[in-house]
Design an enzyme around this catalytic site. Structure first.
Site, short mmCIF file in Angstrom:
data_model
loop_
_atom_site.label_atom_id
_atom_site.label_comp_id
_atom_site.label_asym_id
_atom_site.label_seq_id
_atom_site.Cartn_x
_atom_site.Cartn_y
_atom_site.Cartn_z
N ARG A 60 1.96 -2.76 -14.40
CA ARG A 60 1.77 -4.21 -14.52
C ARG A 60 0.73 -4.77 -13.56
O ARG A 60 -0.16 -5.52 -13.96
CB ARG A 60 3.09 -4.94 -14.26
CG ARG A 60 4.01 -5.00 -15.43
CD ARG A 60 5.46 -4.92 -14.98
NE ARG A 60 5.70 -3.59 -14.46
CZ ARG A 60 6.01 -2.55 -15.21
NH1 ARG A 60 6.20 -2.71 -16.49
NH2 ARG A 60 6.16 -1.33 -14.71
N THR A 61 0.86 -4.45 -12.28
CA THR A 61 0.01 -5.13 -11.30
C THR A 61 -1.45 -4.75 -11.50
O THR A 61 -2.32 -5.62 -11.57
CB THR A 61 0.47 -4.77 -9.87
OG1 THR A 61 1.89 -4.91 -9.81
CG2 THR A 61 -0.17 -5.68 -8.85
N LYS A 90 -9.65 13.14 1.58
CA LYS A 90 -10.36 13.97 2.57
C LYS A 90 -10.03 13.50 3.99
O LYS A 90 -10.63 13.96 4.95
CB LYS A 90 -11.87 13.85 2.36
CG LYS A 90 -12.34 14.28 0.99
CD LYS A 90 -13.86 14.06 0.88
CE LYS A 90 -14.23 13.61 -0.52
NZ LYS A 90 -15.57 13.04 -0.58
N ARG A 111 -3.12 -1.62 -3.48
CA ARG A 111 -1.72 -1.18 -3.34
C ARG A 111 -1.72 0.06 -2.47
O ARG A 111 -2.50 0.99 -2.70
CB ARG A 111 -1.11 -0.87 -4.71
CG ARG A 111 0.28 -0.23 -4.59
CD ARG A 111 1.02 -0.17 -5.89
NE ARG A 111 1.47 -1.49 -6.29
CZ ARG A 111 2.27 -1.70 -7.34
NH1 ARG A 111 2.69 -0.69 -8.06
NH2 ARG A 111 2.66 -2.92 -7.66
N HIS A 139 5.08 -7.84 -1.73
CA HIS A 139 4.36 -7.85 -3.01
C HIS A 139 4.18 -9.34 -3.36
O HIS A 139 4.83 -9.85 -4.27
CB HIS A 139 5.18 -7.11 -4.05
CG HIS A 139 4.44 -6.74 -5.30
ND1 HIS A 139 3.17 -7.21 -5.60
CD2 HIS A 139 4.79 -5.92 -6.33
CE1 HIS A 139 2.79 -6.71 -6.77
NE2 HIS A 139 3.75 -5.92 -7.23
N1 CP Z 1 6.20 -5.13 -10.84
C1 CP Z 1 5.29 -4.21 -10.48
O1 CP Z 1 4.73 -4.21 -9.36
O2 CP Z 1 5.04 -3.29 -11.45
P1 CP Z 1 4.01 -2.09 -11.34
O3 CP Z 1 4.54 -1.15 -10.28
O4 CP Z 1 3.98 -1.46 -12.70
O5 CP Z 1 2.68 -2.65 -10.92
#
Ligand code: CP
Length: 315
Positions: A60-61, A90, A111, A139
């Site tokens: 999703r993100t 590396k 991320r 998040h």
């Molecule tokens: N909700 C969420 O962060 O989903 P993903 O891990 O698929 O990005």
């Protein structure tokens, strides 16, 4: 409208009520614009480049950010798996990678597995950095889309009662959402988790300091009739150091139709997704299930953030 004053988005505490309302209003505009002919925002970021640097998996993100950038006319630099296919494999530090990437892109969506990594990247980056999840830290963009979904449904966030259920110890979404809920009035949060996955003390102390009522309970059945929003989360096997702890926690809280029938008709069920087995598939058809709508709202909220951080606007 007031000015969107943030240069980076790395944690929920950066947002006050004014900034939240700017994001939600802009997300509404983006949602309407996607249906408009001609579209006002289709090329608004056409000279901008977004780098998506994901050291952990995402559906999703990552894809909603990339879709958001494409729908605003911008370009995208991406890798399937930054941990394996960038020079992190590396031994390059995040500091060095960010120092270089900010020369190639106008914004970095990141991320990473380490809590605090996005803030660290923001400190060295000359372009905006958005935290797309930093380990068990935060998040913030998920929390924004969660609140957007709640506001869209109830028309308000004040006076609502929540149950956050599942992996509250390693769950970054519930941490970020808890921080944001302190901006609203008369909120109550029930934390429902296995003993090994309790919400950390820092969040509970923050809620208390900010006059948000919270309570830890073990019975999901008891709280279901009391709440406006049930926020389910996955027990995150990948974050447990001890497999026995994971096995003790997994499968303890499963929302099936028998439990959903204990909820009020007007309540909603949310989940940041992905799910494993904590919401039975039969629940998907119930009118209270909002999790796929919630994921869809991520597109509008992320379009809004990209526009607010990169676009020329008066807000
Ligand atoms: N909700 C969420 O962060 O989903 P993903 O891990 O698929 O990005």
């Amino acid at each position: 409208m007031a000015k969107f004053s943030l240069q980076h988005v790395y944690e929920s505490q950066q947002f006050d009520l004014e900034l939240l309302n700017i994001v939600f209003k802009t997300a509404d505009d983006m949602k309407s614009d996607l249906l408009a002919k001609p579209r006002q925002y289709a090329d608004i970021l056409k000279d901008k480049i977004m780098a998506s640097l994901f050291y952990e998996p995402s559906t999703r993100t990552r894809f909603s950010f990339e879709s958001a950038m494409a729908r605003l006319g911008g370009s995208i630099l991406t890798t399937e798996n930054a941990k394996e296919f960038s020079s992190a494999s590396k031994g390059e530090t995040l500091y060095d990678s960010t120092s270089v990437m900010c020369g190639y892109a106008d914004l970095i969506v990141m991320r990473h597995n380490e809590p605090g990594s996005a803030k660290l990247a923001a400190e060295v980056s000359s372009v905006p950095v958005i935290n797309a999840g930093d380990g068990s830290g935060q998040h913030p963009t998920q929390a924004l889309l969660d609140l957007y979904t709640i506001k869209d449904h109830f028309s308000t966030i004040d006076n609502l009662t929540f149950a956050m259920v599942g992996d509250l110890k390693y769950g970054r979404t519930v941490r970020s959402l808890s921080y944001l809920l302190t901006k609203y009035n008369n909120i109550k949060i029930y934390y429902v988790s296995p003993t090994v996955c309790k919400m950390d003390e820092d969040i509970k102390a923050y809620l208390t300091t900010n006059s948000v009522e919270w309570e830890e309970v073990s019975s999901l059945e008891k709280v279901l009739p009391l709440v406006d929003c049930v926020y389910m989360t996955r027990i995150q096997k990948e974050r447990f150091h001890d497999l026995e702890d994971y096995e003790n926690a997994a499968g303890k809280y499963i929302l099936d139709m028998e439990k959903v029938n204990l909820m009020q008709e007007k309540s909603i069920i949310m989940h940041p997704l992905p799910r494993v087995d904590e919401i039975s598939k039969e629940v998907d058809k119930d009118h209270r299930a909002q999790y796929f709508n919630q994921a869809n709202n991520g597109l509008y909220v992320r379009m809004a953030l990209l526009y607010l951080l990169l676009g020329n606007h008066d807000t």
